[in-house]
Scaffold this active site. Structure first.
Site, mmCIF file in Angstrom:
data_model
loop_
_atom_site.group_PDB
_atom_site.id
_atom_site.type_symbol
_atom_site.label_atom_id
_atom_site.label_comp_id
_atom_site.label_asym_id
_atom_site.label_seq_id
_atom_site.Cartn_x
_atom_site.Cartn_y
_atom_site.Cartn_z
ATOM 1 N N HIS A 160 1.066 -1.337 0.370
ATOM 2 C CA HIS A 160 0.332 0.011 0.100
ATOM 3 C C HIS A 160 0.860 0.811 0.318
ATOM 4 O O HIS A 160 0.429 2.566 0.509
ATOM 5 C CB HIS A 160 -0.722 -0.109 1.434
ATOM 6 C CG HIS A 160 -1.639 -0.991 1.270
ATOM 7 N ND1 HIS A 160 -2.823 -1.856 1.004
ATOM 8 C CD2 HIS A 160 -1.547 -2.633 2.346
ATOM 9 C CE1 HIS A 160 -3.224 -2.710 1.532
ATOM 10 N NE2 HIS A 160 -2.435 -3.275 2.194
ATOM 11 N N SER A 281 15.398 21.908 -15.536
ATOM 12 C CA SER A 281 14.134 22.945 -15.785
ATOM 13 C C SER A 281 15.027 24.325 -15.753
ATOM 14 O O SER A 281 15.683 24.859 -15.660
ATOM 15 C CB SER A 281 13.426 23.078 -14.392
ATOM 16 O OG SER A 281 13.019 24.030 -14.400
ATOM 17 N N LYS A 287 16.168 22.054 -10.409
ATOM 18 C CA LYS A 287 15.547 20.743 -10.478
ATOM 19 C C LYS A 287 16.780 19.952 -11.482
ATOM 20 O O LYS A 287 17.922 20.124 -12.149
ATOM 21 C CB LYS A 287 14.480 21.275 -11.731
ATOM 22 C CG LYS A 287 13.462 21.859 -11.242
ATOM 23 C CD LYS A 287 12.780 20.881 -9.568
ATOM 24 C CE LYS A 287 11.974 19.745 -10.529
ATOM 25 N NZ LYS A 287 10.949 20.026 -10.700
ATOM 26 N N GLU A 294 10.821 8.900 -16.914
ATOM 27 C CA GLU A 294 8.488 9.921 -16.931
ATOM 28 C C GLU A 294 8.512 9.008 -18.286
ATOM 29 O O GLU A 294 7.321 8.501 -18.728
ATOM 30 C CB GLU A 294 9.081 11.007 -16.567
ATOM 31 C CG GLU A 294 9.393 11.953 -15.607
ATOM 32 C CD GLU A 294 9.454 12.465 -14.861
ATOM 33 O OE1 GLU A 294 8.384 13.156 -14.873
ATOM 34 O OE2 GLU A 294 10.570 13.211 -15.228
#
Ligand code: ARG
Length: 467
Positions: A160, A281, A287, A294
């Site tokens: 979970h 970024s 970043k 992704e």
């Protein structure tokens, strides 16, 4: 693109094809990718026709030389693809006739574009499956070595997405490897059904020429000719099967990607991915984004889409060949490219994963991940499991209040909840003790992970040997 009217079937027509219809029905813009396989198939076909006496040896040689020259023209980007000539097959045949004259027109004896295209796709799929398999092996090897290196590295295991029990990082990576082992089997199984030769089915019913399909099959490296000509020209379930393999594989890579994305976040802070697999970024200077995982996660959707396209493409087709089948190529090509690229990205990236061991260890320590070990300890000392569960529950509640993990409590603190607890409890409350105790095949103990890595290595080597 030249705009000449298609002469290949012009005989029975009284007006030229509508210009839009010519573009609408043409496939050459995408099926030119099959040119190497189309030429390979034609060379085998001409060789077989000469062997059975349908072509002379001189005709065969002229055809083969012409086709080889055309292959060169295509490779050098000199070939003039024509939309009115519809597809890769008629473009190449027309060019052959342009080069060697009337003999070029004899190549199509005893075959049809229907068995020709089915053969081309199968040759293409076989080539691509072999390339994909190399990347899949490389990825599996990378995972096995990473798992072996990190057999003792402790991290929290989750259910979970809540901290459950400590596991070793190597064990987690070998879970990924198991998924890929099954994908690998699916790929090799698919290859068996791909590698069967439709050529000789001709348009749908076979041909009246004395062809020898075993010769052609052998020349092209197929395991055998197809059994039924109607099925041979219409079947595309091998392509559906490949796309199904691809969908399941990408589902697995997408799950792994999701974990990599989570693990690189400041909140988890479990791993570092080298800069070469990340981007920055344009606005936030701090970043470092895990773009590669992704994108793999994102590309999974398009492959599922291709599986749906192909299933739907086939579901209403009466036997035998229908033009619908021309629509098989773009989904299939994109599925092949996507799988190959995603596997390459993963095979490059996985060996470069840098686990942040201290941070993983700390996370496993924080989440009361040895609570089950304490319960098991009490059961071994004669407490009933349900009572043990209650005792540990109280200990955890105390730990939450006092901000202490179970292993940080003193013996006196633990004994508030059960007098059965003794000094030896600390052997099971440590993370190392917890993972080492799961010492059976399939368990997370470091020695089991090393043994599992060794078995995985051997299984992979056995596959390599063609076993
Ligand atoms: N371009 C066609 C395809 O991709 C080749 C076969 C065409 N056959 C036909 N009878 N029109 O399926």
């Amino acid at each position: 693109m030249s705009q000449a009217t298609n002469q290949s079937w012009g005989g029975r027509f009284s007006e030229p094809t509508d210009a839009f219809v010519a573009r609408f029905t043409a496939s050459v813009n995408f099926d030119q990718r099959l040119a190497p396989q189309d030429i390979q198939g034609s060379i085998a076909h001409a060789t077989m026709l000469a062997r059975v006496g349908v072509l002379t040896d001189d005709e065969r040689d002229a055809i083969i030389n012409g086709l080889n020259e055309i292959q060169g023209e295509i490779e050098r980007g000199e070939f003039n693809w024509s939309v009115p000539l519809e597809d890769v097959h008629m473009n190449i045949e027309a060019r052959l006739t342009e080069k060697i004259g009337i003999t070029g027109k004899k190549l199509h004896t005893g075959r049809s574009r229907n068995d020709q295209v089915a053969t081309d796709i199968r040759l293409f799929m076989r080539d691509e499956i072999d390339v994909i398999e190399v990347e899949l092996k490389r990825l599996r090897e990378g995972m096995i070595e990473l798992a072996d290196r990190e057999a003792e590295t402790i991290m929290p295991g989750f259910t979970h997405l809540q901290t459950a029990q400590p596991v070793t990082f190597g064990h987690h990576i070998l879970a990924w490897q198991e998924m890929l082992a099954r994908d690998h089997e699916r790929l090799l199984d698919c290859r068996k059904r791909v590698n069967i030769m439709p050529l000789g089915a001709a348009a749908l019913a076979g041909t009246t020429y004395p062809i020898d399909r075993h010769v052609t099959a052998e020349l092209l490296g197929f395991d055998r000719p197809t059994e039924n000509s109607l099925d041979a020209v219409s079947d595309r379930d091998f392509a559906i099967e490949f796309t199904s393999f691809a969908s399941i594989l990408l589902m697995h890579l997408s799950r792994m990607s999701e974990e990599l994305v989570l693990w690189t976040s400041a909140q988890f802070n479990f791993i570092d991915l080298p800069d070469r697999f990340c981007t920055g970024s344009s606005i936030m200077p701090q970043k470092k984004n895990p773009d590669v995982p992704e994108l793999v996660r994102g590309k999974t959707g398009r492959v599922y889409g291709h599986l749906m396209s192909l299933l739907t493409l086939m579901k209403s087709q009466p036997l035998a060949y229908n033009k619908d089948n021309q629509e098989d190529k773009e989904p299939l090509f994109d599925a092949v490219d996507t799988v190959r690229d995603c596997l390459k990205a993963f095979a490059d990236m996985v060996p470069a994963i840098e686990p942040k061991k201290a941070s993983m260890y700390e996370a496993a320590r924080r989440g009361f991940s040895t609570a089950t070990d304490l319960a098991d300890y009490l059961v071994r000392k004669g407490v009933a499991f349900r009572d043990a569960h209650e005792i540990v529950g109280q200990s955890v509640a105390y730990g939450l209040k006092s901000e202490k993990d179970l292993s940080e409590m003193s013996l006196e603190e633990l004994q508030q909840f059960s007098a059965t607890i003794e000094q030896d409890v600390f052997e099971v409350l440590t993370l190392e003790g917890s993972v080492a105790a799961r010492n059976h095949i399939g368990g997370t103990a470091p020695n089991q992970v090393r043994a599992a890595a060794q078995r995985a290595r051997e299984a992979l080597a056995a596959l390599k040997a063609g076993a």
